[in-house]
Write a protein that holds these residues in place. Sequence first.
Motif, PDB file in Angstrom:
ATOM      1  N   LEU D 948       0.926  -1.104   0.118  1.00 32.65           N
ATOM      2  CA  LEU D 948      -0.158  -0.119  -0.163  1.00 32.65           C
ATOM      3  C   LEU D 948       0.407   1.887   0.316  1.00 32.65           C
ATOM      4  CD1 LEU D 948      -2.229  -1.023   2.802  1.00 32.65           C
ATOM      5  CD2 LEU D 948      -3.358  -0.429  -0.518  1.00 32.65           C
ATOM      6  N   ILE D 949       1.984   0.928   0.190  1.00 35.30           N
ATOM      7  CA  ILE D 949       2.951   2.612  -0.015  1.00 35.30           C
ATOM      8  C   ILE D 949       2.454   3.402  -1.286  1.00 35.30           C
ATOM      9  CG2 ILE D 949       5.108   2.937   0.139  1.00 35.30           C
ATOM     10  CD1 ILE D 949       6.127   0.596   2.010  1.00 35.30           C
ATOM     11  N   ARG D 952      -0.482   5.110  -0.776  1.00 33.41           N
ATOM     12  CA  ARG D 952      -0.233   5.973  -0.205  1.00 33.41           C
ATOM     13  C   ARG D 952      -0.078   7.087  -1.095  1.00 33.41           C
ATOM     14  NH1 ARG D 952       0.194   2.368   4.532  1.00 33.41           N
ATOM     15  NH2 ARG D 952      -2.027   1.408   5.061  1.00 33.41           N
ATOM     16  N   ALA D 953       1.094   6.720  -1.495  1.00 32.94           N
ATOM     17  CA  ALA D 953       2.418   7.861  -1.770  1.00 32.94           C
ATOM     18  C   ALA D 953       1.671   8.947  -3.161  1.00 32.94           C
ATOM     19  CB  ALA D 953       3.422   7.347  -1.764  1.00 32.94           C
ATOM     20  N   PRO D 955       0.238  11.101  -5.498  1.00 27.65           N
ATOM     21  CA  PRO D 955      -0.339  12.660  -4.815  1.00 27.65           C
ATOM     22  C   PRO D 955      -1.802  12.566  -6.001  1.00 27.65           C
ATOM     23  CG  PRO D 955       1.817  12.952  -6.315  1.00 27.65           C
ATOM     24  CD  PRO D 955       1.810  11.488  -6.013  1.00 27.65           C
TER      25      PRO D 955
END
Lengths: 307, 222, 144, 1010
Positions: D948-949, D952-953, D955
């Motif tokens: 999930l990084i 979430r990262a 933009p």
Amino acid sequence: MKTESVLEKVLASGQMAVTSECGPPRGSVPDKIIEKANLLKGYVDAINVTDNQTAMVRMSSWSSCIFIKQMGLNPILQMVTRDRNRLAMQSDILGAYAHGINTMLCLSGDHPKFGDHPMAAGVYDLDSIQLVRMVKDMRDEGKFQGGADIVNPPKMFIGAAANPFADPFELRVARLAKKVKAGVDFIQTQCIYNVDKFEKWMEGVRERGLHKQVYILAGITPMKSVGMAKYMKNKVPGMDVPDEVVKRMSSVPKEKQAEEGIKIALETIERLKGVEGVNGFHIMAIEWEEKVPEMVERAGLLPRPQV
Amino acid sequence: MITAERKPLSELVECVRPYGRILLLGCNECVTVCAAGGRKEVGLLASSLKMAFSKDGKNLDIKEITLERQCDPEYVEELAPHMGEAEAVLSMACGCGVQEVARRFMDKPVFPAVNTKFMGASERQGIWSERCAGCGDCVLGITGGICPIARCSKQLMNGPCGGSSGGKCEVDAEMDCAWQLIWDRLKALGLEKRYEENMPAKDWRPGRGAGPRKIIREDLAR
Amino acid sequence: MENFEPVVVAFACHYCAYTAADMAGTKRLSYPPNVKIIRVPCTGKVDMLHIMKAFEKGADGVCVAACLDGDCHFRTGNVRAASHVDAVRKLLDEIGVGGERLEMVALSAGMGERFAQIATEITEKIRKLGPSPVRKVSVAAGAA
Amino acid sequence: MQGEKEKSAKNRVLVIGAGVGGMRAALDLAEAGRSVVLIDKAHSIGGLMTQLDRTFPTNNCDVCTLSPSLSESGRQLDIELMTSTEVVELKGQAGDFSVRLSTQPRHIDLEKCTACGDCLAGFPECVRFTPGLDPRAPTCMRYPQATPYAFSIDLSRCQDVDELVKICKAGAIIPNDRPRSVQVNVGSIVVAAGAQLFDPGKLEVFGHGRFPNVVTSMEYERILSASGPTRGALVRPSDSKRPARIAWIQCVGSRGLQKGANPYCSSACCMYALKEAIVTKERFFKDIQTTIFYMDMRTSGKDYELYYQRAVREYGIRFVRSRPHTIDQDPVTKDLHIAYMPVGGDALREETFDMVVLSTGFQISSDLQELAGRLGIQLNANHFVLGDAFNQVATSKPGIYTCGLFESPKDIPETMVQASAAASNASIHLDPDARIPVDRQEFPPERDVSGEEPRVGVFVCDCEFNIGGVVDVNDVVKSFEGLPQVVVSKMIGHGCSRESLETLRRSIEENKLNRVVVGACSPRSHEPLFQDTLRRAGLNKYLLEMANIRDQGTWVHMDRPAEAAQKVKTLLRMAVARVRLARPLRDHVAPMNRNVLVVGGGVSGMSAALNLAELGFKVTLAEKTGQLGGVAKIISRTLEGADVKAWFEELVRKTTSHRNIEVLTHCSIVDHCGTAGMFTTGLQVGGEYRKVDHGVTILATGAVPNRPDEYLLGKHQAVMTQLDLDGFLEKNAAAVKGWQNVVMIQCVGSRVPENPNCSRVCCQAAVKNALRILEVNPEAMIYVLYRDMRTHGFQEEYYTKARERGVVFVQYEPETKPSVQSNGNGRLTVRFRDPILGRDLILEADCLALSTGFVGNAETVRELASVFHLPTTDDSYFLETHVKLRPVDMSVTGFFIAGTAHAPKTIAESVAQAQAAVGRAQTLLSSETINLGASVAKVEREKCAACLICVRACPFQVPYINAEGYSEIDPARCQGCGICASECPAKAIQLLQYEDDQIMAELEGLFERV
């Protein structure tokens, strides 16, 4: 009478009880504790002996209790669940009782983080409520935790602490109820500065009839200076010092602050005497034990009853 | 998931100092997810170690391999062909993975490159916090889904201590008081009564109380 | 090292820093040739590994050149880059290469002068620091 | 100008003026497949905006933000730019105009000029390079077919023409260049001629021109600018010292405040003064004291009020409500003394400042008045274009549209809106079938190079002397001969010339090259050109790598040729190393669905639908309620007196009867999926569910009239909103005759903590209703209690008129709000403080009209934002992608905002924005396909740990973990930043075109020992 405890007898007699406390020394000579206890002789009914208070290593509570007992005074053995598992605690209780120590206070204890051994493991095999229950089972059922019978069970008068000021406030009466349910006999409360809030808590206590099931000793600590007031207000978790108290302390010159602190404490005692369910006072004069006799006297709590 | 954090480089440099050829292992499971020992961290560590030695004139040979999972023997077996050249193994997997590699390759020194921390959840990007202590006898059903053993500093079972203040723990003002959370949740569930029940002293045997634990699923294991 | 000529790698984002470097050219602003630019769409794309590899391969200094705060074409790339740079700096300090060899700068597309100034300052700073301790030894790369 | 006559008027538009408005209109038209002739009187483009330092409210350098979006498409836009050019004569009518243009000589051959700068260095006095003072503009604006990236010569200033000609090694100087005249045929015209700034020299009292430290706002912008005369140092002109106290004086030359001033409000000055004061503190020195002298702060644009509040609270900018009447200069220190009478004060005060900035407004020059005459369009009394009451961009002549400052004073976002609106209107006169598909060009099929060993060709341009004059290109080329996989290494003289490109193409074919390195100028400007050459040679365009050896090589190291040569070789080595790993990539292309879904059937939705329908697009117009209309349904007249009702009914009739429009009432949006060009939206129409396929979505859901529970609104029959009053005046005009006192309170429910923004329309509504009451009952006393009167532009003249007719305007502060009580006899007692008298006044009012303004349509906006995944503002308006430059585009491609769903606005403003949404939408709709680029992130699923990084990262919230349990990134939505690739802890993501191995190879190339 459940026990031989003098404190129990005083409380059962319906008179206001008075207790105070002594911290054992950070060394192996007992002089200091004997000296402190001597000061209290005739002014209090029982003396709490702290157990590695604020998670700093001190002489063990139970051995210090023995010295006080030998002086003919009535020690209250404090015991925290932080440092021992249930085996160690039960064996200590047996030993202490063998020495005539018949009153104890069950606590979870300050977290090791705050003391001088932050690297130590916190044991917390039990919490304070479970400890109360354990001592009660030892006394009333004559059973060890493992289920075996105790030959000559220790008859401890069981105390616990209550902090009416910690959060969440709405849980505070319920938490007392749980201690009562676990079998606690008496309660010593956190130092009271916010009397209104304390009274509100007592209201809740009475609503549930808890004051009929447990003796409540109101905690009183005189403040030495405005600095101490501010420290207690800002730095000590679970302490509630209202602004008016700090203001009042700072409104007098430095040299008169100690006297002002005592006055506040005495006023508090006076006011709480009239609160239904308050059965006595636990006067903790931190590093100021010599003031306790004077306070007891000025509060009109002398002479102590002979029971 | 299991969370971990890379050890300080100085410690790792000392671990590998005696060796010239290192096998550096990553794991594509938990330690990848918590950004401690996946392919990227393996690359960064390899590069760091190489430079740490090359500045002193030593040419450290590092082979980087990231397994799907280091705690399963079949995956660990994939390392066999590469083990010959390696003088030592440095693993960025959790303690489970490190031990599995050590077990399989008896004659190779195996060093952990991360400190395995706890079983936790990800609060948001880059922040993980402890959620479970693996006590073996879950009480979440009665504590409103919040574990007092893992999340209360004193693992109190019967309510908040006197240090709970403004919803925070006395041990750290950033830390939530577990019992405040439990109470809030019980209220939300309309189960305030549940708090009144005294929880008896905990039997620690299902946890570490009875020594190292094992799970045997008869249907699978037979 | 009398004749030390530092090699500085600059990762420059397409929309701002790279354009600023072009601007410096348009204005014929002179700066030391030590700085070599690698163009990336956004500094958020600059992997910490890329920076480490640059040092590993022999860079004496690395510069990550991004857009001004709030001007990132991709919203938050420059912010991400800044945190990557901080993390790599710590690593470089830990291994004794020195975090001060890595810099993050921000400039808008129009700042040709600023680019020339940055290139000059970084080159001089690295010259003072001397050659990277890694560079003294040639390292063979070998990663699976 | 060859072949000019053959081009048909059917697909052509003339755009007059190449400032931001003209450029926007030209780009919108060209991107929509139209042929554009863009002319500007100046020798290079950009207009006023290129001189600004930063622009509000983002405080960004907008030219830098705008330019990439202009060049990103890489499409072959049909824009013919003619600078130094004016309209001489216009004939014909809408759909078939014939225009004669005259071009002044540039004395530079644009084909040959390389902008090397030798002429400027040798003859600075006669070479024009930069618009205004900003050398940044031409480079920032460097995109194909747009700004001439070339110099211009003023021959009249040249002493020695022969020498000048000789100095140009490219032979680009044409000494005998003559004015030229051409005839062009166009279907329609957009006039975006701008305005000029008011010259404060006319106003003796402020001393501009006499006192060096009195500057205009534009001069101050130049001082702030990094590329301005002080190189970005904030110093005052008299002694180059840093000023400690700066004052701004508002309305200089506007609102008739001085003798010789224009009667209207210039609309943009309040915001730019705020910006300048903030930037002064933010970028320079916090301790500079900044004071703004003003009469009314007019911050009524979207979120402008918040910007104003920030200026007060965060930056501590001081505001003085007063109109200074003189500035004096200390003869020694050159400090400035401002004399003013504060509102409510009893004595003249004087304060000293180190610098004074005059916020000068806009006005129309005589040149433009003559231009209007030649075009045959009418101007108003202030010489601005006379528009239509409900269509701002229309002129008095069909087929000619206007936008920007020439229409009325305004700021950049409004100019952008009008530019796109003009583009959409101009398109209506063109033949829908004549569009040039901008995305189709004929190239040979691409060769499959997948199995081949890299065969690299290195081509190094000498760029005449720009590269060749500093390094020995032959030596450079030689050093690459025989390197592994390098098959060809050769010099190409002036690489971007047609001959050289042809050489390149042949060399690729003859040598079977499959990778190409071009060492030349910046890929930013020339990559598309060389990529096209690869395509023509049958190679994938991504097999090219450019080494920027000029802009980042020879140009910056010409003082040390040996080191320059070293660097050039290194840069080329890096490019060679990288190109070996270049992979053929496919631009992501999707077919375009040309239908449009318009959500919201108010004035904006109907206007957008109608324009789209006129352009030949099919529209589904979804209205939530049972009938079309929105708020305009209940408005009777505009401030200017136009009949809203008649116009509105005609609009409804046209909308419902147009064959390209399907109106769906009782329609709500249920679900939505897809990307621009291929959306599918589920609608609930009455009891029936249906799906609509469309390429573009326009949101026109409006705002809702506010009805706060204040001042007895809804509790007393004499209390009403301005909207209620408008209706009341229409229906019960007779009742008004008995009124003695009318009180109006402004900013009720606006500019308050619950709704911090200004509702923009209430001040003009109050003035409108006040004037209408006086028409019926000239004896009525009307009191308008206001905080700032915000009658921008020509509305100011109605405000003036109201005062002349006796309407009393009384200012109040939020701390001393008026109070209202019912007095039992159907009237009201109003108590308020008069700041001039300094005491409270009490009035018996027959009517209390509250200017309650608008609030965001919270429920609808929240629902739609969640279905469409769109960003919104905190106060429930849709959020555009760029508040300044893209005011109608949303950050999700294919979505546009129209009308008050964006922010409160008047009917005419809403219509303009609706048309603008169409103007922007047609750039997508005219394509057959959508090109999504090739640089997108790609997940290697075997490596993905589903951590999930990346999710979430990102933009732009593109990655998600799919049903199979790994991260999926939709190439159609990926913006190509690569943040996910760098953050991925499993190294499972690669950004195509910038893959890790390619970047590593570039590093290898850099450190390769030769």
